[in-house]
Design a protein around this motif. Structure first.
Motif, PDB file in Angstrom:
ATOM      1  N   LEU A  35       0.833  -1.196   0.000  1.00 22.05           N
ATOM      2  CA  LEU A  35       0.000   0.000   0.000  1.00 22.05           C
ATOM      3  C   LEU A  35       0.872   1.252   0.000  1.00 22.05           C
ATOM      4  O   LEU A  35       1.927   1.288   0.621  1.00 22.05           O
ATOM      5  N   ARG A  38      -0.556   8.153   1.455  1.00 20.22           N
ATOM      6  CA  ARG A  38      -1.004   9.401   0.851  1.00 20.22           C
ATOM      7  C   ARG A  38      -1.627  10.268   1.937  1.00 20.22           C
ATOM      8  O   ARG A  38      -2.405   9.770   2.752  1.00 20.22           O
ATOM      9  N   THR A  47      -3.409   3.732  -0.177  1.00 21.76           N
ATOM     10  CA  THR A  47      -4.016   3.440  -1.467  1.00 21.76           C
ATOM     11  C   THR A  47      -3.356   2.207  -2.083  1.00 21.76           C
ATOM     12  O   THR A  47      -2.244   1.821  -1.707  1.00 21.76           O
ATOM     13  N   ASP A  48      -4.050   1.618  -3.028  1.00 21.23           N
ATOM     14  CA  ASP A  48      -3.536   0.489  -3.796  1.00 21.23           C
ATOM     15  C   ASP A  48      -3.871   0.756  -5.255  1.00 21.23           C
ATOM     16  O   ASP A  48      -5.039   1.012  -5.571  1.00 21.23           O
ATOM     17  N   THR A  51      -6.225   3.598  -5.902  1.00 21.38           N
ATOM     18  CA  THR A  51      -7.567   3.605  -5.329  1.00 21.38           C
ATOM     19  C   THR A  51      -7.490   3.597  -3.800  1.00 21.38           C
ATOM     20  O   THR A  51      -6.599   2.985  -3.214  1.00 21.38           O
ATOM     21  N   PHE A  52      -8.406   4.299  -3.175  1.00 23.12           N
ATOM     22  CA  PHE A  52      -8.461   4.440  -1.718  1.00 23.12           C
ATOM     23  C   PHE A  52      -8.737   3.095  -1.062  1.00 23.12           C
ATOM     24  O   PHE A  52      -9.637   2.357  -1.479  1.00 23.12           O
ATOM     25  N   LYS A 115     -11.594  -3.977  -4.427  1.00 20.97           N
ATOM     26  CA  LYS A 115     -11.300  -2.866  -5.336  1.00 20.97           C
ATOM     27  C   LYS A 115     -10.185  -3.217  -6.329  1.00 20.97           C
ATOM     28  O   LYS A 115      -9.620  -2.333  -6.955  1.00 20.97           O
ATOM     29  N   PHE A 121     -10.568   6.531  -7.617  1.00 15.89           N
ATOM     30  CA  PHE A 121     -10.087   6.642  -6.247  1.00 15.89           C
ATOM     31  C   PHE A 121     -11.128   6.126  -5.262  1.00 15.89           C
ATOM     32  O   PHE A 121     -10.838   5.311  -4.398  1.00 15.89           O
ATOM     33  N   TRP A 122     -12.358   6.620  -5.391  1.00 21.57           N
ATOM     34  CA  TRP A 122     -13.467   6.171  -4.541  1.00 21.57           C
ATOM     35  C   TRP A 122     -14.315   5.178  -5.323  1.00 21.57           C
ATOM     36  O   TRP A 122     -14.370   5.219  -6.546  1.00 21.57           O
TER      37      TRP A 122
END
Length: 124
Positions: A35, A38, A47-48, A51-52, A115, A121-122
């Motif tokens: 990960l 941020r 994030t990965d 994406t959050f 995800k 991102f969300w």
């Protein structure tokens, strides 16, 4: 190890709260080294692939963890069992409560898997 968050950590006035937040953030980075750190929206997050995955924030009575709504729904029973005072997209761990690292691990692992194909991102 949590270099992205040092400025944030220094702004936490209470030394015991600062130490606890540092412990949690370091644990996340150790458990999930893939990960990325941020700092955005005034909170440390991980994030990965852009994406959050999870974010954290501090308030006078608690440390909040924010994994987005689907994770809160999936783990609602465990969050309630820990008395982590859930909202729709986050839970609140009182400074006097222990951190359930097993539950955090499950939540983060769920978000990473859920995800995997997410390109935003969300969640949408």
């Amino acid at each position: 190890m949590i270099t992205e968050f040092e400025d944030y950590l220094r702004k936490i006035d209470d030394p015991s709260q600062q130490a606890r937040v540092r412990e949690v953030l370091t644990w996340v980075q150790t458990e999930f080294p893939q990960l990325k750190q941020r700092y955005a929206w005034n909170q440390p997050m991980f994030t990965d692939h852009g994406t959050f995955i999870i974010g954290f924030s501090v308030a006078k009575p608690h440390l909040a963890f924010a994994p987005e709504g689907p994770a809160m729904v999936k783990f609602a029973d465990q969050i309630a069992a820990n008395q982590y005072n859930p909202g729709k997209k986050f839970g609140r761990i009182k400074w006097t409560q222990p951190v359930d690292y097993d539950l955090l691990h499950q939540i983060i692992a769920f978000n990473i898997a859920d995800k995997l194909a997410c390109t935003t991102f969300w969640r949408k």
